[in-house]
Scaffold this active site. Sequence first.
Site, PDB file in Angstrom:
ATOM      1  N   HIS A   1      57.987 -25.783  19.669  1.00  0.00           N
ATOM      2  CA  HIS A   1      58.676 -26.770  18.836  1.00  0.00           C
ATOM      3  C   HIS A   1      58.280 -28.205  19.180  1.00  0.00           C
ATOM      4  O   HIS A   1      58.991 -29.148  18.823  1.00  0.00           O
ATOM      5  CB  HIS A   1      60.196 -26.598  18.953  1.00  0.00           C
ATOM      6  CG  HIS A   1      60.692 -25.338  18.314  1.00  0.00           C
ATOM      7  ND1 HIS A   1      61.959 -24.835  18.506  1.00  0.00           N
ATOM      8  CD2 HIS A   1      60.081 -24.459  17.464  1.00  0.00           C
ATOM      9  CE1 HIS A   1      62.106 -23.706  17.814  1.00  0.00           C
ATOM     10  NE2 HIS A   1      60.970 -23.455  17.191  1.00  0.00           N
TER      11      HIS A   1
ATOM     12  N   THR B   1      68.572 -18.810  25.046  1.00  0.00           N
ATOM     13  CA  THR B   1      68.432 -19.092  23.610  1.00  0.00           C
ATOM     14  C   THR B   1      69.471 -18.291  22.829  1.00  0.00           C
ATOM     15  O   THR B   1      69.763 -17.140  23.164  1.00  0.00           O
ATOM     16  CB  THR B   1      67.013 -18.813  23.071  1.00  0.00           C
ATOM     17  OG1 THR B   1      67.014 -18.991  21.646  1.00  0.00           O
ATOM     18  CG2 THR B   1      66.518 -17.412  23.392  1.00  0.00           C
TER      19      THR B   1
ATOM     20  N   GLN C   1      61.026 -23.084  23.423  1.00  0.00           N
ATOM     21  CA  GLN C   1      61.465 -23.825  22.243  1.00  0.00           C
ATOM     22  C   GLN C   1      61.852 -25.247  22.639  1.00  0.00           C
ATOM     23  O   GLN C   1      62.117 -26.084  21.787  1.00  0.00           O
ATOM     24  CB  GLN C   1      62.683 -23.134  21.617  1.00  0.00           C
ATOM     25  CG  GLN C   1      62.381 -21.753  21.097  1.00  0.00           C
ATOM     26  CD  GLN C   1      63.659 -21.032  20.688  1.00  0.00           C
ATOM     27  OE1 GLN C   1      64.120 -21.157  19.574  1.00  0.00           O
ATOM     28  NE2 GLN C   1      64.225 -20.278  21.602  1.00  0.00           N
ATOM     29  N   ASN C   2      61.902 -25.498  23.941  1.00  0.00           N
ATOM     30  CA  ASN C   2      62.382 -26.797  24.414  1.00  0.00           C
ATOM     31  C   ASN C   2      61.303 -27.861  24.287  1.00  0.00           C
ATOM     32  O   ASN C   2      60.130 -27.605  24.567  1.00  0.00           O
ATOM     33  CB  ASN C   2      62.836 -26.686  25.872  1.00  0.00           C
ATOM     34  CG  ASN C   2      64.005 -25.731  26.006  1.00  0.00           C
ATOM     35  OD1 ASN C   2      64.631 -25.373  25.008  1.00  0.00           O
ATOM     36  ND2 ASN C   2      64.296 -25.305  27.215  1.00  0.00           N
TER      37      ASN C   2
HETATM   38  N1  APR Z   1      72.313 -20.840  31.239  1.00  0.00           N
HETATM   39  C1  APR Z   1      71.962 -19.877  30.341  1.00  0.00           C
HETATM   40  N2  APR Z   1      72.250 -19.948  29.040  1.00  0.00           N
HETATM   41  C2  APR Z   1      72.918 -21.027  28.615  1.00  0.00           C
HETATM   42  C3  APR Z   1      73.339 -22.058  29.472  1.00  0.00           C
HETATM   43  C4  APR Z   1      73.010 -21.942  30.837  1.00  0.00           C
HETATM   44  N3  APR Z   1      73.336 -22.848  31.743  1.00  0.00           N
HETATM   45  N4  APR Z   1      74.000 -22.977  28.745  1.00  0.00           N
HETATM   46  C5  APR Z   1      73.995 -22.554  27.482  1.00  0.00           C
HETATM   47  N5  APR Z   1      73.355 -21.370  27.397  1.00  0.00           N
HETATM   48  C6  APR Z   1      73.082 -20.556  26.202  1.00  0.00           C
HETATM   49  C7  APR Z   1      74.121 -20.683  25.119  1.00  0.00           C
HETATM   50  O1  APR Z   1      75.159 -19.723  25.313  1.00  0.00           O
HETATM   51  C8  APR Z   1      73.318 -20.395  23.861  1.00  0.00           C
HETATM   52  O2  APR Z   1      73.322 -19.006  23.534  1.00  0.00           O
HETATM   53  O3  APR Z   1      71.893 -21.036  25.655  1.00  0.00           O
HETATM   54  C9  APR Z   1      71.895 -20.811  24.240  1.00  0.00           C
HETATM   55  C10 APR Z   1      71.419 -22.088  23.583  1.00  0.00           C
HETATM   56  O4  APR Z   1      71.332 -21.879  22.210  1.00  0.00           O
HETATM   57  P1  APR Z   1      70.937 -23.030  21.189  1.00  0.00           P
HETATM   58  O5  APR Z   1      71.729 -24.251  21.472  1.00  0.00           O
HETATM   59  O6  APR Z   1      71.022 -22.470  19.823  1.00  0.00           O
HETATM   60  O7  APR Z   1      69.431 -23.388  21.573  1.00  0.00           O
HETATM   61  P2  APR Z   1      68.069 -22.666  21.163  1.00  0.00           P
HETATM   62  O8  APR Z   1      68.267 -21.208  20.991  1.00  0.00           O
HETATM   63  O9  APR Z   1      67.049 -23.133  22.123  1.00  0.00           O
HETATM   64  O10 APR Z   1      67.791 -23.329  19.752  1.00  0.00           O
HETATM   65  C11 APR Z   1      66.590 -23.019  19.092  1.00  0.00           C
HETATM   66  O11 APR Z   1      67.011 -24.609  17.390  1.00  0.00           O
HETATM   67  O12 APR Z   1      67.748 -26.716  16.731  1.00  0.00           O
HETATM   68  C12 APR Z   1      66.654 -25.925  16.985  1.00  0.00           C
HETATM   69  O13 APR Z   1      64.472 -26.641  17.462  1.00  0.00           O
HETATM   70  C13 APR Z   1      65.746 -26.495  18.037  1.00  0.00           C
HETATM   71  O14 APR Z   1      64.462 -25.351  19.736  1.00  0.00           O
HETATM   72  C14 APR Z   1      65.728 -25.416  19.103  1.00  0.00           C
HETATM   73  C15 APR Z   1      66.054 -24.181  18.325  1.00  0.00           C
END
Ligand code: APR
Length: 239
Positions: free
Chosen positions: A113, A181, A95-96
């Site tokens: 994405h 995620t 998703q990154n």
């Molecule tokens: N190692 C592992 N997990 C981690 C770390 C780390 N160092 N730091 C944070 N996390 C976890 C958090 O606890 C959280 O559950 O990663 C997750 C990140 O979640 P989000 O910020 O919601 O990101 P993501 O799931 O990628 O978001 C999905 O949302 O805004 C949209 O398009 C954007 O691609 C993105 C999508």
Amino acid sequence: MELPIKNKKVFIHSGAGLSQESGIKTFRDENGLWENHRVEEVATPEAFSLNPDLVYRFYNLRRQQLYQEVKPNTAHQALAQFQKKWQEQVFFCTQNVDDLLERAGCLNVHHMHGELSKMRCLKTHKVFDAPISFTRENQCPCCAEESNLRPHIVWFGEIPFHLDKIQKELLDCDIFLSIGTSNQVYPAASFIQLAKENGAYCIEVNYEPTALSSLYHKSHYGRAGEILSGVLEELTSLL
Ligand code: APR
């Protein structure tokens, strides 16, 4: 534990947590803002038509950070090593929008994405490498007009890329590994169900439990940079 191996295929799905230790902020930080903006201000088609300058500026800053300040972390590197060993048995879906997996050496990464390092013509939909900054004053390489370029990013309300290929790989995989995620954004959040229903063994690596953690066969909590290489080693011994 005996795994339901069919073709020994591993589907690796990552989110913002994978790049957190490189210095890129995750989306759902405690204050609910993304780099000081609400997502509706910068990550929707409506935002782009209402305030394009803000949206260009926002993504230009993200791109500057990506090109000038951050580099792959040990979790990206562990994934590249894993792919080197298992080659086309490994499918990457992220998703990154950063290119840190590629910079660590990963190949064929499916950016559902979009990609910060690319821009797209609004008229022809052709995709180009993006310079570090671009605005509506930049001329489009294909139609040589201004105001035709947008970030090659999937905004809220738009359809993610590569969904057909992703679905096929989800149906085909023996192991589904999700990394960093929050499982809050669909369709990505539904991948675990599909993979599981089709017999995959499902593993989660995340800093903390998420709303979908109970669906996984196994969850590992901690920072990906610290624990992922151990999880991949464990996986290697199972494959
Ligand atoms: N190692 C592992 N997990 C981690 C770390 C780390 N160092 N730091 C944070 N996390 C976890 C958090 O606890 C959280 O559950 O990663 C997750 C990140 O979640 P989000 O910020 O919601 O990101 P993501 O799931 O990628 O978001 C999905 O949302 O805004 C949209 O398009 C954007 O691609 C993105 C999508």
